[in-house]
Design a protein around this motif. Structure first.
Motif, PDB file in Angstrom:
ATOM      1  N   TRP A 196     -27.471  17.758 -12.713  1.00  0.00           N
ATOM      2  CA  TRP A 196     -28.553  18.666 -13.107  1.00  0.00           C
ATOM      3  C   TRP A 196     -29.014  18.321 -14.528  1.00  0.00           C
ATOM      4  O   TRP A 196     -30.220  18.246 -14.799  1.00  0.00           O
ATOM      5  CB  TRP A 196     -28.066  20.101 -13.014  1.00  0.00           C
ATOM      6  N   LEU A 197     -28.069  18.081 -15.426  1.00  0.00           N
ATOM      7  CA  LEU A 197     -28.419  17.693 -16.797  1.00  0.00           C
ATOM      8  C   LEU A 197     -29.175  16.367 -16.822  1.00  0.00           C
ATOM      9  O   LEU A 197     -30.187  16.229 -17.516  1.00  0.00           O
ATOM     10  CB  LEU A 197     -27.161  17.599 -17.663  1.00  0.00           C
ATOM     11  N   PHE A 198     -28.695  15.375 -16.084  1.00  0.00           N
ATOM     12  CA  PHE A 198     -29.388  14.088 -16.026  1.00  0.00           C
ATOM     13  C   PHE A 198     -30.808  14.283 -15.486  1.00  0.00           C
ATOM     14  O   PHE A 198     -31.767  13.689 -15.989  1.00  0.00           O
ATOM     15  CB  PHE A 198     -28.623  13.119 -15.114  1.00  0.00           C
ATOM     16  N   ASP A 199     -30.910  15.110 -14.449  1.00  0.00           N
ATOM     17  CA  ASP A 199     -32.215  15.391 -13.852  1.00  0.00           C
ATOM     18  C   ASP A 199     -33.149  16.009 -14.889  1.00  0.00           C
ATOM     19  O   ASP A 199     -34.320  15.621 -15.018  1.00  0.00           O
ATOM     20  CB  ASP A 199     -32.016  16.335 -12.660  1.00  0.00           C
ATOM     21  N   LYS A 200     -32.610  16.958 -15.650  1.00  0.00           N
ATOM     22  CA  LYS A 200     -33.427  17.634 -16.660  1.00  0.00           C
ATOM     23  C   LYS A 200     -33.787  16.699 -17.801  1.00  0.00           C
ATOM     24  O   LYS A 200     -34.927  16.684 -18.280  1.00  0.00           O
ATOM     25  CB  LYS A 200     -32.667  18.858 -17.183  1.00  0.00           C
ATOM     26  N   TRP A 201     -32.830  15.903 -18.267  1.00  0.00           N
ATOM     27  CA  TRP A 201     -33.083  14.988 -19.379  1.00  0.00           C
ATOM     28  C   TRP A 201     -34.164  13.960 -19.045  1.00  0.00           C
ATOM     29  O   TRP A 201     -34.903  13.533 -19.926  1.00  0.00           O
ATOM     30  CB  TRP A 201     -31.795  14.255 -19.754  1.00  0.00           C
ATOM     31  N   THR A 202     -34.240  13.562 -17.784  1.00  0.00           N
ATOM     32  CA  THR A 202     -35.211  12.525 -17.399  1.00  0.00           C
ATOM     33  C   THR A 202     -36.467  13.093 -16.751  1.00  0.00           C
ATOM     34  O   THR A 202     -37.350  12.335 -16.329  1.00  0.00           O
ATOM     35  CB  THR A 202     -34.565  11.528 -16.417  1.00  0.00           C
ATOM     36  N   SER A 203     -36.567  14.409 -16.671  1.00  0.00           N
ATOM     37  CA  SER A 203     -37.698  15.020 -15.962  1.00  0.00           C
ATOM     38  C   SER A 203     -39.025  14.855 -16.692  1.00  0.00           C
ATOM     39  O   SER A 203     -40.088  15.081 -16.108  1.00  0.00           O
ATOM     40  CB  SER A 203     -37.431  16.513 -15.727  1.00  0.00           C
ATOM     41  N   GLY A 204     -38.965  14.448 -17.954  1.00  0.00           N
ATOM     42  CA  GLY A 204     -40.206  14.213 -18.687  1.00  0.00           C
ATOM     43  C   GLY A 204     -40.815  12.852 -18.416  1.00  0.00           C
ATOM     44  O   GLY A 204     -41.942  12.569 -18.846  1.00  0.00           O
ATOM     45  N   ILE A 205     -40.101  11.982 -17.711  1.00  0.00           N
ATOM     46  CA  ILE A 205     -40.600  10.626 -17.448  1.00  0.00           C
ATOM     47  C   ILE A 205     -41.738  10.603 -16.432  1.00  0.00           C
ATOM     48  O   ILE A 205     -42.764   9.948 -16.659  1.00  0.00           O
ATOM     49  CB  ILE A 205     -39.447   9.704 -17.015  1.00  0.00           C
ATOM     50  N   PRO A 206     -41.617  11.275 -15.273  1.00  0.00           N
ATOM     51  CA  PRO A 206     -42.736  11.247 -14.319  1.00  0.00           C
ATOM     52  C   PRO A 206     -44.017  11.802 -14.924  1.00  0.00           C
ATOM     53  O   PRO A 206     -44.010  12.807 -15.646  1.00  0.00           O
ATOM     54  CB  PRO A 206     -42.236  12.140 -13.172  1.00  0.00           C
ATOM     55  N   VAL A 207     -45.121  11.147 -14.623  1.00  0.00           N
ATOM     56  CA  VAL A 207     -46.413  11.607 -15.144  1.00  0.00           C
ATOM     57  C   VAL A 207     -46.880  12.842 -14.393  1.00  0.00           C
ATOM     58  O   VAL A 207     -47.568  13.699 -14.962  1.00  0.00           O
ATOM     59  CB  VAL A 207     -47.460  10.481 -15.068  1.00  0.00           C
ATOM     60  N   TYR A 208     -46.544  12.920 -13.098  1.00  0.00           N
ATOM     61  CA  TYR A 208     -46.846  14.097 -12.280  1.00  0.00           C
ATOM     62  C   TYR A 208     -45.741  14.248 -11.233  1.00  0.00           C
ATOM     63  O   TYR A 208     -44.881  13.379 -11.078  1.00  0.00           O
ATOM     64  CB  TYR A 208     -48.213  13.968 -11.579  1.00  0.00           C
ATOM     65  N   TRP A 209     -45.820  15.368 -10.523  1.00  0.00           N
ATOM     66  CA  TRP A 209     -44.873  15.661  -9.448  1.00  0.00           C
ATOM     67  C   TRP A 209     -45.650  16.112  -8.215  1.00  0.00           C
ATOM     68  O   TRP A 209     -46.725  16.708  -8.331  1.00  0.00           O
ATOM     69  CB  TRP A 209     -43.922  16.788  -9.840  1.00  0.00           C
ATOM     70  N   ILE A 210     -45.078  15.830  -7.050  1.00  0.00           N
ATOM     71  CA  ILE A 210     -45.593  16.374  -5.800  1.00  0.00           C
ATOM     72  C   ILE A 210     -44.490  17.232  -5.190  1.00  0.00           C
ATOM     73  O   ILE A 210     -43.359  16.774  -5.021  1.00  0.00           O
ATOM     74  CB  ILE A 210     -45.999  15.265  -4.808  1.00  0.00           C
ATOM     75  N   SER A 211     -44.820  18.478  -4.885  1.00  0.00           N
ATOM     76  CA  SER A 211     -43.859  19.404  -4.285  1.00  0.00           C
ATOM     77  C   SER A 211     -44.322  19.779  -2.888  1.00  0.00           C
ATOM     78  O   SER A 211     -45.525  19.912  -2.640  1.00  0.00           O
ATOM     79  CB  SER A 211     -43.745  20.675  -5.135  1.00  0.00           C
ATOM     80  N   ASN A 212     -43.359  19.957  -1.965  1.00  0.00           N
ATOM     81  CA  ASN A 212     -43.754  20.290  -0.593  1.00  0.00           C
ATOM     82  C   ASN A 212     -43.894  21.792  -0.351  1.00  0.00           C
ATOM     83  O   ASN A 212     -44.080  22.217   0.778  1.00  0.00           O
ATOM     84  CB  ASN A 212     -42.793  19.661   0.424  1.00  0.00           C
ATOM     85  N   ALA A 213     -43.820  22.598  -1.418  1.00  0.00           N
ATOM     86  CA  ALA A 213     -44.070  24.041  -1.302  1.00  0.00           C
ATOM     87  C   ALA A 213     -44.267  24.613  -2.708  1.00  0.00           C
ATOM     88  O   ALA A 213     -43.730  24.075  -3.688  1.00  0.00           O
ATOM     89  CB  ALA A 213     -42.915  24.755  -0.606  1.00  0.00           C
ATOM     90  N   VAL A 214     -45.007  25.699  -2.795  1.00  0.00           N
ATOM     91  CA  VAL A 214     -45.234  26.357  -4.089  1.00  0.00           C
ATOM     92  C   VAL A 214     -43.923  26.894  -4.645  1.00  0.00           C
ATOM     93  O   VAL A 214     -43.610  26.728  -5.829  1.00  0.00           O
ATOM     94  CB  VAL A 214     -46.267  27.499  -3.947  1.00  0.00           C
ATOM     95  N   SER A 215     -43.127  27.536  -3.794  1.00  0.00           N
ATOM     96  CA  SER A 215     -41.865  28.113  -4.262  1.00  0.00           C
ATOM     97  C   SER A 215     -40.908  27.031  -4.753  1.00  0.00           C
ATOM     98  O   SER A 215     -40.175  27.241  -5.726  1.00  0.00           O
ATOM     99  CB  SER A 215     -41.203  28.921  -3.136  1.00  0.00           C
ATOM    100  N   ILE A 216     -40.912  25.867  -4.096  1.00  0.00           N
ATOM    101  CA  ILE A 216     -40.080  24.740  -4.536  1.00  0.00           C
ATOM    102  C   ILE A 216     -40.549  24.251  -5.897  1.00  0.00           C
ATOM    103  O   ILE A 216     -39.741  23.937  -6.785  1.00  0.00           O
ATOM    104  CB  ILE A 216     -40.139  23.598  -3.505  1.00  0.00           C
ATOM    105  N   ALA A 217     -41.855  24.182  -6.094  1.00  0.00           N
ATOM    106  CA  ALA A 217     -42.412  23.755  -7.382  1.00  0.00           C
ATOM    107  C   ALA A 217     -41.984  24.707  -8.491  1.00  0.00           C
ATOM    108  O   ALA A 217     -41.549  24.277  -9.571  1.00  0.00           O
ATOM    109  CB  ALA A 217     -43.939  23.694  -7.290  1.00  0.00           C
ATOM    110  N   GLN A 218     -42.094  25.987  -8.233  1.00  0.00           N
ATOM    111  CA  GLN A 218     -41.762  26.981  -9.259  1.00  0.00           C
ATOM    112  C   GLN A 218     -40.279  26.960  -9.603  1.00  0.00           C
ATOM    113  O   GLN A 218     -39.910  27.007 -10.782  1.00  0.00           O
ATOM    114  CB  GLN A 218     -42.195  28.368  -8.769  1.00  0.00           C
ATOM    115  N   SER A 219     -39.424  26.889  -8.603  1.00  0.00           N
ATOM    116  CA  SER A 219     -37.987  26.900  -8.832  1.00  0.00           C
ATOM    117  C   SER A 219     -37.537  25.679  -9.630  1.00  0.00           C
ATOM    118  O   SER A 219     -36.790  25.788 -10.611  1.00  0.00           O
ATOM    119  CB  SER A 219     -37.244  26.961  -7.491  1.00  0.00           C
ATOM    120  N   ASN A 220     -37.989  24.497  -9.222  1.00  0.00           N
ATOM    121  CA  ASN A 220     -37.583  23.274  -9.907  1.00  0.00           C
ATOM    122  C   ASN A 220     -38.182  23.163 -11.295  1.00  0.00           C
ATOM    123  O   ASN A 220     -37.535  22.648 -12.212  1.00  0.00           O
ATOM    124  CB  ASN A 220     -37.957  22.057  -9.055  1.00  0.00           C
TER     125      ASN A 220
END
Length: 381
Positions: A136-160
Motif C-alpha cells: 500500500w505504501l509503495f502504491d501510494k509513493w508511486t501514485s504520482g507517476i501516472p499522468v491519468y487513471w482509468i477506473s471501472n466505477a465511480v466508487s472505485i475511483a473515489q475509494s482509491n
C-alpha cells in the motif's frame, strides 16, 4: 500511436478478460502490445484470436521487480511506445518505475476496491497484513507517476483516490462492457419441481461464498426443492466443501469448477446470486444482467452502480438473514422477478455495450497522448 498494456498475467480474471474485449474493438491505426509479466496463460488463445500482439517478460516471482523493471525498460527503449496502460499490482508498480525512467507516460487503472474498509478489515485478520501495508505504501509513493487513471466505477475511483492521495481531476471512469449480441433473449424456466440458484466467479473468501452456503442451508429448511450450482475455482474451494459437508448439502449444492464461458450456465438457472464483500465493476454481474436472469446482489457501492432495487433484489453485504429473505422472496414472487430481470437486461445492453465502452477507452487514450484531455472527461473525486 503505439500503446503498451501491461498485465500481471493472462489468467482467466475479470481485468484480463475486459482488456482483450476492449482491445478487440480498437481502431487498426493504433499499434497495440499486451505485455504480461507472470505465468498464467488461460486467455492467451483469446488474445491471439483477436490478433493482439503479446510479449511475455517472464520475471519469475510475483514481486520480482528487480527483474521486471529492467526488462520492461529494455522493451520500452527498443519499441518506444507513446503510452503505457497498466493494470494489477505487479504490472502497476513495474510500469510506473519503468515509465518514469524512460520518460514514457503511464496511465494507471483502478480495477478493484483495493483499500476499502472491508478489504482492510479482511487483511487485518491475516498474516500477510504487514506485507499488504508495505505494498500500500509503495502504491501510494508511486501514485504520482501516472499522468491519468482509468477506473471501472465511480466508487472505485473515489475509494482509491482517498487511499492513495490522488488529487482531483485525474481519473476517468469507464465501465466494463460486454458484447451485447452474445446474450440471447432468455426463455422463462418452469419452477414447479426445482428452483436453481447459481453462482459464477472465482472461489475466494471475498466473494461471499460462506454466507451464500449458510443462507442456502437455512432456506433449505423451508424450501426443500432448491439447488445451488457453483461455477468457478480458487483458494476458498476447500472451505466451501467443508461448509457443504457441515450443512449436509452434498445432494443439493454442486461445485463444477472452472468452465469455459461460465455465463452460459446462467441460462440453465432461475436466479444468479452475487454476494461479494467488495469488487471492481463486476463483469459477471453485467453478464447476468444482459442474460436476463433474476439477480440477488449485495449492496456494495460497485454493485449499485450496475443494479438497483428496480433491476435486482439487494441485501446488506454479509447479512445471512437478509440473503435468506431475498432468496425466499425470489422463489415466492418469481413472475415479478422475471420482470425485474427484463429491466436489468435492457439497462445493461444500453449502458455496457462493449463497442461503446471500447470507443470511449480509445478516445480517452488518444486525448492523453495528444495532451488534449478536458476536465469534463474526468471524475471529481
Amino acid at each position: 500511436m503505439k500503446v503498451f498494456f501491461t498485465l500481471d498475467s493472462l489468467a482467466n480474471g475479470g481485468t484480463e478478460k475486459s482488456t482483450v474485449d476492449i482491445l478487440s474493438y480498437f481502431s487498426k491505426d493504433i499499434e497495440l502490445k499486451v505485455v504480461h509479466l507472470l505465468p498464467g496463460f488461460d486467455l492467451k488463445p483469446a488474445y491471439e484470436k483477436a490478433g493482439i500482439p503479446l510479449h511475455y517478460l517472464d520475471i519469475g516471482g510475483r514481486h520480482s521487480y528487480h527483474k521486471g523493471i529492467p526488462r520492461l525498460i529494455r522493451l520500452i527503449r527498443k519499441e518506444k511506445p507513446d503510452l503505457i496502460v497498466s493494470s494489477i499490482l505487479t504490472a502497476n508498480l513495474t510500469s510506473r518505475i519503468a515509465g518514469l525512467i524512460t520518460r514514457t507516460p503511464v496511465v494507471g487503472t483502478f480495477v478493484n476496491d483495493s483499500y476499502g474498509e472491508i478489504r482492510i478489515e479482511e487483511m487485518r485478520k491475516k498474516k500477510q497484513y504487514s506485507k499488504f501495508r508495505l505494498f500500500w505504501l509503495f502504491d501510494k509513493w508511486t501514485s504520482g507517476i501516472p499522468v491519468y487513471w482509468i477506473s471501472n466505477a465511480v466508487s472505485i475511483a473515489q475509494s482509491n483516490a482517498r487511499a492513495l492521495g490522488i488529487g482531483k481531476k485525474k481519473i476517468k471512469v469507464i465501465y466494463r462492457g460486454r458484447e451485447t449480441d452474445v446474450f440471447p433473449l432468455r426463455q422463462p424456466l418452469p419452477v414447479a419441481d426445482n428452483f436453481r440458484f447459481v453462482f459464477v466467479g472465482r472461489m475466494v473468501e471475498r466473494k461471499g461464498l460462506a454466507e451464500l452456503i449458510t443462507a442456502f442451508s437455512e432456506l433449505k429448511k423451508k424450501q426443500s426443492n432448491i439447488t445451488l450450482d457453483i461455477f468457478g475455482d480458487g483458494l476458498f474451494r476447500k472451505r466451501t466443501e467443508a461448509l457443504i459437508d457441515e450443512f449436509q448439502l452434498r445432494d443439493s449444492v454442486t461445485l463444477y469448477g472452472m468452465v469455459a464461458n461460465g455465463w452460459k450456465k446462467l441460462y440453465d438457472a432461475h436466479c444468479f446470486v452475487f454476494p461479494s464483500w467488495y469488487e471492481g465493476f463486476s463483469g459477471a454481474l453485467i453478464e447476468a444482467m444482459m442474460a436476463g436472469i433474476p439477480i440477488i446482489a449485495s449492496d456494495i457501492s460497485m454493485n449499485l452502480e450496475a443494479v438497483s432495487s428496480e433491476t435486482a433484489l439487494i441485501y446488506k453485504v454479509k447479512s445471512v438473514n437478509e440473503l435468506v429473505d431475498c432468496m425466499d422472496r425470489m422463489i415466492s414472487s418469481y413472475p415479478a422477478m422475471m420482470q425485474m430481470a427484463s429491466r436489468a437486461s435492457a439497462s445493461a445492453k444500453s449502458r455496457f455495450d462493449i463497442k461503446v465502452i471500447a470507443n470511449e477507452y480509445e478516445s480517452f487514450l488518444r486525448k492523453v497522448v495528444e495532451k488534449k484531455v478536458d476536465e469534463e472527461d474526468l471524475v471529481d473525486v
